[in-house]
Write an enzyme that holds these catalytic residues in place. Structure first.
Site, PDB file in Angstrom:
ATOM      1  N   GLY A 130       0.813  -1.209   0.000  1.00  0.00           N
ATOM      2  CA  GLY A 130       0.000   0.000   0.000  1.00  0.00           C
ATOM      3  C   GLY A 130       0.847   1.260   0.000  1.00  0.00           C
ATOM      4  O   GLY A 130       1.370   1.661   1.059  1.00  0.00           O
ATOM      5  N   THR A 132       0.121   3.962  -2.934  1.00  0.00           N
ATOM      6  CA  THR A 132      -0.698   4.980  -3.602  1.00  0.00           C
ATOM      7  C   THR A 132      -1.913   5.349  -2.744  1.00  0.00           C
ATOM      8  O   THR A 132      -2.543   4.479  -2.139  1.00  0.00           O
ATOM      9  CB  THR A 132      -1.188   4.429  -4.956  1.00  0.00           C
ATOM     10  OG1 THR A 132      -0.055   4.002  -5.702  1.00  0.00           O
ATOM     11  CG2 THR A 132      -1.962   5.479  -5.731  1.00  0.00           C
ATOM     12  N   GLU A 133      -2.247   6.632  -2.738  1.00  0.00           N
ATOM     13  CA  GLU A 133      -3.439   7.099  -2.028  1.00  0.00           C
ATOM     14  C   GLU A 133      -4.385   7.762  -3.034  1.00  0.00           C
ATOM     15  O   GLU A 133      -3.956   8.120  -4.134  1.00  0.00           O
ATOM     16  CB  GLU A 133      -3.027   8.098  -0.934  1.00  0.00           C
ATOM     17  CG  GLU A 133      -2.079   7.442   0.062  1.00  0.00           C
ATOM     18  CD  GLU A 133      -1.784   8.303   1.278  1.00  0.00           C
ATOM     19  OE1 GLU A 133      -2.171   9.500   1.292  1.00  0.00           O
ATOM     20  OE2 GLU A 133      -1.173   7.762   2.217  1.00  0.00           O
ATOM     21  N   ILE A 163      -4.907  -0.871  -4.827  1.00  0.00           N
ATOM     22  CA  ILE A 163      -3.939  -1.802  -4.257  1.00  0.00           C
ATOM     23  C   ILE A 163      -4.207  -3.228  -4.756  1.00  0.00           C
ATOM     24  O   ILE A 163      -5.226  -3.848  -4.407  1.00  0.00           O
ATOM     25  CB  ILE A 163      -3.972  -1.742  -2.700  1.00  0.00           C
ATOM     26  CG1 ILE A 163      -3.787  -0.285  -2.236  1.00  0.00           C
ATOM     27  CG2 ILE A 163      -2.921  -2.675  -2.110  1.00  0.00           C
ATOM     28  CD1 ILE A 163      -2.556   0.425  -2.782  1.00  0.00           C
ATOM     29  N   GLU A 363       3.194   1.583 -11.188  1.00  0.00           N
ATOM     30  CA  GLU A 363       4.645   1.491 -10.942  1.00  0.00           C
ATOM     31  C   GLU A 363       5.407   2.610 -11.648  1.00  0.00           C
ATOM     32  O   GLU A 363       6.466   2.390 -12.228  1.00  0.00           O
ATOM     33  CB  GLU A 363       5.175   0.144 -11.433  1.00  0.00           C
ATOM     34  CG  GLU A 363       4.360  -1.003 -10.941  1.00  0.00           C
ATOM     35  CD  GLU A 363       5.025  -1.746  -9.818  1.00  0.00           C
ATOM     36  OE1 GLU A 363       6.159  -1.399  -9.483  1.00  0.00           O
ATOM     37  OE2 GLU A 363       4.376  -2.644  -9.277  1.00  0.00           O
TER      38      GLU A 363
END
Ligand SMILES: Cc1cc2nc3c(=O)[nH]c(=O)nc-3n(C[C@H](O)[C@H](O)[C@H](O)COP(=O)(O)OP(=O)(O)OC[C@H]3O[C@@H](n4cnc5c(N)ncnc54)[C@H](O)[C@@H]3O)c2cc1C
Length: 384
Positions: A130, A132-133, A163, A363
């Site tokens: 985890g 990325t937000e 995710i 990525e």
């Protein structure tokens, strides 16, 4: 299809064995089903994980803890053959090995390693990563998920988005701001306050589980923090591992599209001739072949640099950018060669094409890797 450049002649016996083993696993277990998984938006992670573990594909480039400990080229070849099946399958293996196991293996305590790595390499436990937000993707350094000390415990609050494996994971490696900088936490997904709803309505990587993660006052013991790293270099080093797998993997997706279009072009007749006998089709096929072979060469070269301990992050950016772009171009050309049939799941092409749209973005987007190369060329960072 003919290996015109004889690239696979460069592989040693072990690497060829891994290639053939993964290829036949994909042919038997994945290709007959993956069109349905994609259509239904499912991925049988629990079922496949032990099989992938038994083949030694989970954390395969790591040493110890039941991991296969192969060289980097072997790991790359395995990714190539997995993604010739589907990018979702390769994503599962990449996330498990490079994004969830690698940080525990590299930065974890002995206790964390002993608890998770043997089960993860066997496919008995599934991991996710985890970073990325919802509001912080390309710029993860601005993340808002926060871990605050409470006595010797940590209290984790915040959320993550996009995710892979999130809803099926037993353990999440979560990156969070702390008073000391960004740190990684090994979070069992059964911890109270943790939830991971699946993200639906995707039209790409449908045969892959993608989720949000929510942390609502998740209380973690001091031992949950990864002791070996502080700062963004922690997650970035994991991404380098996974991007290396991607730059090999997409060569497999490109090859699958090329093979499907060569076969189709030889058998589909229009104007009394196979469409492959028209020069316009041959030009498409020739450039697709050039693109796929160049991507394969890049992957092999970077794999050898990695095995020599010389691979730099900006070289990985080169490979991720160049190879994903090449694979996506090949998939789009293949789609056109198949005409109307190019839009159905009866053929692998549109599935790969749609998948590669995600691979272009995750990525590190193509723009971010372009900026990495721009900085390498000019010495001038242009990220902000
Ligand atoms: C299917 C899927 C699975 C994923 N799995 C995971 C996972 O397991 N774990 C995880 O942590 N994340 C995961 N991700 C998240 C992924 O890494 C992010 O989507 C990606 O980093 C981009 O972030 P974003 O979507 O917020 O886009 P943004 O960062 O908002 O970018 C939007 C656009 O703006 C461009 N842009 C941004 N900054 C700049 C700049 N400085 N200059 C020029 N252009 C710029 C981008 O290149 C892009 O074109 C996944 C994503 C997908 C789609």
């Amino acid at each position: 299809m003919d290996d015109l450049l004889r690239l696979d002649d460069q592989l040693n016996g072990d690497q060829r064995l891994i290639r053939d083993t993964v290829k036949s696993f994909v042919a038997d277990r994945v290709l007959p089903n993956v069109g349905d998984w994609f259509e239904q938006g499912t991925f049988p992670a629990r079922e496949l994980a032990p099989e992938l573990g038994a083949l030694g594909l989970l954390g395969m480039h790591l040493q110890g803890y039941g991991c296969a400990g192969t060289d980097a080229v072997s790991y790359g070849v395995a990714c190539r053959e997995l993604e010739a099946g589907d990018s979702g399958l390769r994503s599962f293996v990449s996330v498990q090995g490079s994004l969830a196991m690698f940080p525990i293996w590299r930065y974890g305590s002995d206790e964390q390693k002993d608890e998770w790595l043997p089960r993860m390499s066997a496919g008995e436990a599934i991991g996710c990563f985890g970073l990325t937000e919802p509001d912080h993707g390309s710029d993860p350094g601005s993340m808002r998920t926060y871990a605050k000390r409470d006595g010797s415990d940590w209290i984790l609050n915040g959320s993550k988005m996009w995710i892979t494996n999130g809803s099926v994971a037993d353990v999440a490696v979560v990156w969070a701001q702390t008073d000391e900088g960004i740190r990684g936490f090994v979070v069992p997904t059964s911890t109270p306050g943790f939830s991971a709803p699946e993200i639906h309505k995707k039209l790409s990587l449908r045969a892959s589980v993608t989720s949000s993660l929510y942390f609502d006052d998740v209380r973690l013991p001091a031992s949950a923090a990864l002791p070996g790293v502080t700062g963004l270099k922690g997650p970035l080093s994991c991404l380098s591992e996974a991007r290396y797998g991607i730059l090999w993997g997409v060569v497999g997706a490109a090859r699958a599209c090329l093979e499907a279009s060569v076969e189709y072009a030889k058998t589909r007749v229009q104007f009394d001739k196979p469409i492959g006998a028209f020069q316009l089709t041959q030009e498409k096929l020739a450039w697709m072949y050039v693109g796929a072979a160049q991507a394969g060469l890049t992957a092999l070269h970077l794999g050898r640099l990695k095995d020599a301990g010389q691979l730099e992050p900006r070289q990985i950016s080169f490979g991720k950018l160049a190879n994903v772009r090449a694979a996506l171009d090949i998939a789009r050309q293949a789609r056109s060669i198949l005409g109307g049939n190019g839009i159905t799941l009866e053929y692998p092409v549109i599935r790969h094409m749609n998948n590669l749209e995600s691979v272009l973005t995750y990525e590190g987007t193509q723009e971010i890797h372009t900026l990495v190369l721009g900085e390498a060329l000019t010495g001038l960072p242009a990220y902000r």
